[in-house]
Write a protein that holds these residues in place. Structure first.
Motif, PDB file in Angstrom:
ATOM      1  N   ASP A  65      29.172 131.134  59.604  1.00 10.51           N
ATOM      2  CA  ASP A  65      28.472 129.788  59.843  1.00 10.51           C
ATOM      3  C   ASP A  65      28.238 129.331  58.615  1.00 10.51           C
ATOM      4  O   ASP A  65      27.098 129.535  57.961  1.00 10.51           O
ATOM      5  N   ASP A  66      29.081 128.371  57.838  1.00 12.15           N
ATOM      6  CA  ASP A  66      29.035 128.037  56.626  1.00 12.15           C
ATOM      7  C   ASP A  66      28.234 126.650  56.449  1.00 12.15           C
ATOM      8  O   ASP A  66      28.112 125.802  55.639  1.00 12.15           O
ATOM      9  N   LYS A  67      28.182 126.057  57.859  1.00 12.27           N
ATOM     10  CA  LYS A  67      27.354 124.916  58.048  1.00 12.27           C
ATOM     11  C   LYS A  67      25.902 124.923  58.116  1.00 12.27           C
ATOM     12  O   LYS A  67      25.291 123.738  58.118  1.00 12.27           O
ATOM     13  N   ALA A  68      25.120 126.134  58.477  1.00 14.93           N
ATOM     14  CA  ALA A  68      23.818 126.266  58.630  1.00 14.93           C
ATOM     15  C   ALA A  68      23.304 125.850  57.034  1.00 14.93           C
ATOM     16  O   ALA A  68      23.823 126.117  56.073  1.00 14.93           O
ATOM     17  N   PRO A  69      21.962 124.986  56.856  1.00 21.96           N
ATOM     18  CA  PRO A  69      21.511 124.717  55.885  1.00 21.96           C
ATOM     19  C   PRO A  69      20.900 126.077  55.047  1.00 21.96           C
ATOM     20  O   PRO A  69      20.607 126.967  55.748  1.00 21.96           O
ATOM     21  N   VAL A  70      21.053 125.770  53.634  1.00 17.90           N
ATOM     22  CA  VAL A  70      20.473 127.030  52.831  1.00 17.90           C
ATOM     23  C   VAL A  70      19.086 127.270  53.100  1.00 17.90           C
ATOM     24  O   VAL A  70      18.680 128.419  53.052  1.00 17.90           O
ATOM     25  N   THR A  71      18.270 126.376  53.532  1.00 10.51           N
ATOM     26  CA  THR A  71      16.893 126.819  54.215  1.00 10.51           C
ATOM     27  C   THR A  71      16.681 127.594  55.272  1.00 10.51           C
ATOM     28  O   THR A  71      15.640 128.237  55.452  1.00 10.51           O
ATOM     29  N   ASP A  72      17.790 127.853  55.878  1.00 11.31           N
ATOM     30  CA  ASP A  72      17.756 128.674  57.136  1.00 11.31           C
ATOM     31  C   ASP A  72      18.175 130.238  56.546  1.00 11.31           C
ATOM     32  O   ASP A  72      18.419 131.080  57.668  1.00 11.31           O
ATOM     33  N   THR A  73      18.444 130.331  55.471  1.00  8.00           N
ATOM     34  CA  THR A  73      18.880 131.743  54.902  1.00  8.00           C
ATOM     35  C   THR A  73      17.936 132.211  54.058  1.00  8.00           C
ATOM     36  O   THR A  73      16.709 131.602  53.616  1.00  8.00           O
ATOM     37  N   SER A 120      35.677 137.780  47.450  1.00  9.17           N
ATOM     38  CA  SER A 120      36.568 136.713  46.837  1.00  9.17           C
ATOM     39  C   SER A 120      37.298 135.716  48.022  1.00  9.17           C
ATOM     40  O   SER A 120      37.457 134.439  47.473  1.00  9.17           O
ATOM     41  N   THR A 121      37.569 136.219  49.156  1.00 12.46           N
ATOM     42  CA  THR A 121      38.305 135.271  50.249  1.00 12.46           C
ATOM     43  C   THR A 121      37.083 134.419  50.446  1.00 12.46           C
ATOM     44  O   THR A 121      37.423 133.312  50.751  1.00 12.46           O
ATOM     45  N   SER A 122      35.958 134.594  50.755  1.00 16.73           N
ATOM     46  CA  SER A 122      34.774 133.852  51.110  1.00 16.73           C
ATOM     47  C   SER A 122      34.544 132.521  49.956  1.00 16.73           C
ATOM     48  O   SER A 122      34.543 131.357  50.529  1.00 16.73           O
ATOM     49  N   LEU A 123      34.747 133.096  48.646  1.00 20.56           N
ATOM     50  CA  LEU A 123      34.513 131.787  47.658  1.00 20.56           C
ATOM     51  C   LEU A 123      35.729 131.456  47.540  1.00 20.56           C
ATOM     52  O   LEU A 123      35.651 129.897  47.466  1.00 20.56           O
ATOM     53  N   ASP A 124      37.081 131.670  48.114  1.00 20.75           N
ATOM     54  CA  ASP A 124      38.195 130.822  47.757  1.00 20.75           C
ATOM     55  C   ASP A 124      38.309 129.920  49.036  1.00 20.75           C
ATOM     56  O   ASP A 124      38.856 128.664  48.833  1.00 20.75           O
ATOM     57  N   ASN A 125      37.578 130.235  50.142  1.00 19.53           N
ATOM     58  CA  ASN A 125      37.604 129.011  51.253  1.00 19.53           C
ATOM     59  C   ASN A 125      36.653 128.187  51.280  1.00 19.53           C
ATOM     60  O   ASN A 125      36.436 127.490  52.148  1.00 19.53           O
ATOM     61  N   LEU A 126      35.574 128.160  50.311  1.00 21.82           N
ATOM     62  CA  LEU A 126      34.716 127.075  50.126  1.00 21.82           C
ATOM     63  C   LEU A 126      35.132 125.770  49.906  1.00 21.82           C
ATOM     64  O   LEU A 126      36.230 125.660  49.389  1.00 21.82           O
ATOM     65  N   SER A 127      34.591 124.960  50.530  1.00 18.65           N
ATOM     66  CA  SER A 127      35.425 123.564  50.656  1.00 18.65           C
ATOM     67  C   SER A 127      34.478 122.567  49.618  1.00 18.65           C
ATOM     68  O   SER A 127      33.260 122.305  49.745  1.00 18.65           O
ATOM     69  N   VAL A 128      35.252 122.533  48.603  1.00 19.21           N
ATOM     70  CA  VAL A 128      34.888 121.811  47.538  1.00 19.21           C
ATOM     71  C   VAL A 128      35.504 120.473  47.489  1.00 19.21           C
ATOM     72  O   VAL A 128      36.836 120.226  47.190  1.00 19.21           O
ATOM     73  N   ALA A 183      30.268 123.651  45.358  1.00 20.83           N
ATOM     74  CA  ALA A 183      30.804 123.460  46.752  1.00 20.83           C
ATOM     75  C   ALA A 183      29.770 123.052  47.815  1.00 20.83           C
ATOM     76  O   ALA A 183      29.964 122.650  48.990  1.00 20.83           O
ATOM     77  N   ASP A 184      28.271 123.265  47.260  1.00 17.91           N
ATOM     78  CA  ASP A 184      27.300 122.761  48.258  1.00 17.91           C
ATOM     79  C   ASP A 184      27.489 123.645  49.726  1.00 17.91           C
ATOM     80  O   ASP A 184      27.250 123.075  50.527  1.00 17.91           O
ATOM     81  N   CYS A 185      27.639 125.201  49.238  1.00 16.69           N
ATOM     82  CA  CYS A 185      27.842 125.843  50.366  1.00 16.69           C
ATOM     83  C   CYS A 185      26.811 127.020  50.266  1.00 16.69           C
ATOM     84  O   CYS A 185      26.998 127.985  49.444  1.00 16.69           O
ATOM     85  N   PRO A 186      26.011 127.294  51.458  1.00 23.39           N
ATOM     86  CA  PRO A 186      25.799 126.438  52.504  1.00 23.39           C
ATOM     87  C   PRO A 186      25.054 125.091  52.123  1.00 23.39           C
ATOM     88  O   PRO A 186      24.566 124.926  50.787  1.00 23.39           O
ATOM     89  N   PRO A 187      25.040 124.178  52.963  1.00 28.17           N
ATOM     90  CA  PRO A 187      24.545 122.675  52.486  1.00 28.17           C
ATOM     91  C   PRO A 187      23.154 122.970  51.873  1.00 28.17           C
ATOM     92  O   PRO A 187      22.181 123.591  52.598  1.00 28.17           O
TER      93      PRO A 187
END
Length: 738
Positions: free
Chosen positions: A42-50, A236-244, A97-101
């Motif tokens: 879930d890459d939509k959860a805000p960073v404050t929830d991690t 590597s795959t996770s970073l590749d798939n970041l939406s920038v 990428a601001d991921c997570p938000p």
């Protein structure tokens, strides 16, 4: 709630677990962050929830603790790990990428605290200044974003570090080799500075393709040495798939990308949040003061700093009302460089246009302070931009208009700028704007050579008394500025050859007269029939004046053949007969009451003029071109004309005319003293001096007072009313000229 619980649980586990060596603890926290990107779905959860903010904070604490436990300048294993494994590069990518938000905000905070809390110099490391440089590009791209506060804090800490070690600025002057190298454009910085830079240094902050992103992360196989290969593939795959995605940039145009730190600050000066804008202005002030010539050149030639300063000045000036009370312009105070901290509702003395006026005056004050602090070449370029783009482009048409209301407002604004300017470089440009650069003697046929100068001097004798007073006040404050060209352009260039005097070779019998302080052929005015009613009380003894004059210096000896001071003063004191005086009827209003203040002002002017190396005595007449026709100059001509009409002008105008002449008389130049203050000088035919003008006025005065009954008591009453000692009331007997 869940995020708070997990954070508390994380701290509890860390507290109960056995303490690990700092490096292992540091690696643990970094792996916890990287594992998030491997395991999360879930890459939509805000960073404050991690737990990412907590892990980043722990990494910072470990780095600070490590530095405190080691000797100064020694790099510990945790810092080595951060540098070697390019952790800052990875964080930059995640922040971009601001991921997570909300990750961009966390990355900015981490960078800011790292640079601020670590004492050892980090910016010289390529794996620090390169990601710092790229993160700078992300700042100010969009105005009013949630990360603006963190962006400005980060930029300001970078500026502070550059202020401490100015040579580091060379790392932030971008290489244009990749984008412009094929066009033959020279590099901005040397090869030594660029050594070790790769294509990452030319990143423009725009969106990248996924394969570019993964290459920019710096997450090599060695980064997590004991990670299984399959986990590295997942990361590597996770970073590749970041939406920038590309964000729309602020509307400030960037002509090129050579000095992104300046460009980002320039964008943030336009923030709707006044606190952010003020911080950005402070950061720019730090950058312009850096002594590095390459940075100064890049600042003025490759950024839009000059355009922003002048365009904002112009827009704020144009936003002012057509008519503003000159008193409001004079008294309103600048607030925080005009960045929206004024509340109209809370101001009891509000007037239409006050917010706009405060904004303009405050921003002009900021421009002045910025140029004052700037490195020399940068200061010159900025001041010239203000001259060309604002003074000439915006102010001059307003000053040259024919509308009396417009003339009064624009002159009052010019007067305010003259008063508040403190930068020597900007003052020089302003003086050239008002007076021109001419230094040769004026002629009557060419007094309009510099149109603005001619128009402003003409306004000193305008049909509107308000315009005359305001323009005279502007010139009075201009004369108080520490710039030699002002006085030379207005007065001194016309007195250089002393052709206002009539030269008479000395006969043997005249030598003893010259030794007594008189010029051959001159009339002792104390023996002139016009002054036969002089009483001893109205003269000043020799010793009293000598004691109140400044002490002699090697450059200004007293025994230089000039007329003695006490004779000059007594001549002026005795110009007005006792019948026309009222000061001795009112205690504490005589001439001696302001003698001490005049002496203090004279000493202040002497201190200002000391650097100009003026001669201590007049130029020898034998070396002067006395054959040339004398013209006192446009400025003195208007002042003398005004002085000659003093009996027919309003009291306020007369005060201002005499105030300007008093300022001129304070300058310790021998030619000014001779021409303005020495009544014994032999004037050439057709020439007039201040003394000769006053003599004519006194003659007219004596004729007029003969026609007034009970003149002395009426004169005394007027004096008391002007001093506030008597209430106002009708005064039928005295004519309007009095």
């Amino acid at each position: 709630m869940f995020s708070k619980f997990t954070s508390i649980l994380q701290h509890a586990v860390e507290a109960l677990a056995p303490s690990l060596p700092l490096q292992e603890d540091f690696v643990y926290h970094w792996k916890a962050i990287t594992h998030y990107y491997i395991e999360t779905s879930d890459d939509k959860a805000p960073v404050t929830d991690t737990n990412i903010p907590s892990h980043l904070e722990q990494m910072l604490d470990i780095l600070v603790q490590e530095e405190n436990e080691r000797e100064s300048g020694e790099t510990g294993p945790c810092m080595e790990y951060l540098l070697h494994h390019k952790i800052l590069e990875t964080l930059y990518t995640l922040g971009k990428a601001d991921c997570p938000p909300g990750m961009k905000q966390q990355v900015l905070v981490f960078y800011t605290k790292l640079l601020g809390r670590i004492r050892q110099p980090l910016l010289p490391h390529i794996n620090v200044h390169r990601p710092v440089q790229k993160l700078i590009r992300l700042c100010g791209e969009v105005l009013a974003t949630p990360t603006e506060n963190e962006e400005i804090q980060f930029l300001c800490i970078v500026c502070a570090k550059l202020k401490q070690d100015p040579y580091l600025v060379n790392f932030f002057l971008e290489n244009k080799m990749k984008s412009l190298g094929s066009k033959g454009v020279p590099n901005v910085i040397s090869e030594d500075t660029l050594k070790g830079q790769d294509s990452l240094s030319t990143d423009t902050g725009q969106s990248r393709q996924p394969e570019e992103l993964s290459g920019a992360t710096g997450m090599e196989q060695t980064e997590v040495e004991d990670e299984p290969p399959h986990q590295m593939d997942h990361l590597s795959t996770s970073l590749d798939n970041l939406s920038v995605t590309s964000l729309p940039e602020a509307s400030v145009v960037r002509p090129n990308q050579d000095y992104n730190l300046v460009n980002s600050l320039l964008n943030l000066t336009r923030s709707p949040d006044g606190r952010i804008a003020v911080k950005a202005c402070e950061g720019l002030m730090l950058l312009v003061s850096l002594p590095e010539p390459a940075a100064a050149k890049c600042l003025t030639q490759s950024t839009c700093l000059c355009e922003l300063l002048t365009d904002r000045l112009a827009s704020l000036y144009k936003a002012l009302p057509q008519s503003v009370d000159p008193l409001d312009i004079e008294t309103v105070e600048a607030i925080n460089w005009g960045l929206d901290s004024y509340s109209h509702k809370e101001d009891a003395s509000a007037f239409p246009g006050k917010r706009a006026l405060i904004s303009f005056i405050s921003w002009s004050d900021y421009c002045d302070q910025l140029i004052k602090e700037a490195q020399k070449t940068a200061a010159v370029a900025l001041a010239k931009a203000v001259h060309e783009r604002f003074f000439i482009g915006v102010m001059e048409p307003q000053l040259m208009q024919t509308s009396e209301m417009g003339i009064l407002t624009s002159t009052a604004l010019l007067h305010r700028i003259v008063r508040q300017v403190t930068s020597d470089v900007l003052l020089q440009e302003m003086v050239f704007f008002i007076l021109g650069e001419q230094r040769e003697p004026e002629t009557l046929a060419e007094i309009s050579r510099h149109p603005l100068r001619h128009r402003l001097i003409e306004h000193c004798d305008h049909i509107s008394d308000e315009i005359s007073i305001m323009t005279l006040r502007m010139f009075e404050h201009l004369l108080q500025k520490p710039n030699e060209h002002i006085l030379y352009n207005l007065v001194l260039r016309n007195l250089e050859e002393r052709n206002y005097t009539e030269y008479k070779p000395l006969c043997p019998e005249d030598k003893d007269v010259v030794e007594n302080g008189l010029i051959a052929g001159a009339v002792d005015l104390e023996e002139d029939p016009l002054f036969t009613d002089i009483s001893p009380e109205n003269t000043l003894p020799n010793q009293e004046w000598l004691s109140s004059s400044p002490p002699a210096t090697p450059d200004h000896p007293k025994n230089d053949g000039k007329t003695e001071v006490h004779k000059i003063v007594n001549s002026f004191l005795c110009l007005v007969p006792d019948d026309a005086k009222s000061s001795y009827h009112v205690e504490g209003t005589g001439y001696d009451t302001y003698l001490r203040d005049a002496h203090r002002q004279f000493r202040d002017y002497c201190a200002i003029c000391l650097r100009w190396e003026w001669p201590g005595s007049p130029k020898a007449l034998e070396k002067c071109n006395l054959e040339a026709a004398f013209f006192e100059g446009h400025f003195l001509k208007v002042l003398f004309d005004r002085m000659g009409r003093i009996l027919d002008q309003p009291y306020d105008v007369n005060l201002q005319v005499t105030s300007v002449l008093s300022r001129l008389s304070l300058f310790p130049h021998p030619h000014i003293h001779e021409y303005l203050l020495d009544p014994y000088v032999n004037l050439a035919p057709g020439c007039r001096s201040l003394f000769s003008v006053i003599v004519r006025v006194v003659g007219d005065l004596m004729l007029r007072i003969q026609r007034i009954q009970d003149f002395t008591p009426k004169l005394l009453l007027v004096r008391k009313r002007l001093l506030g000692l008597e209430p106002e009331g009708p005064m039928q007997a005295l004519p309007s000229w009095w």
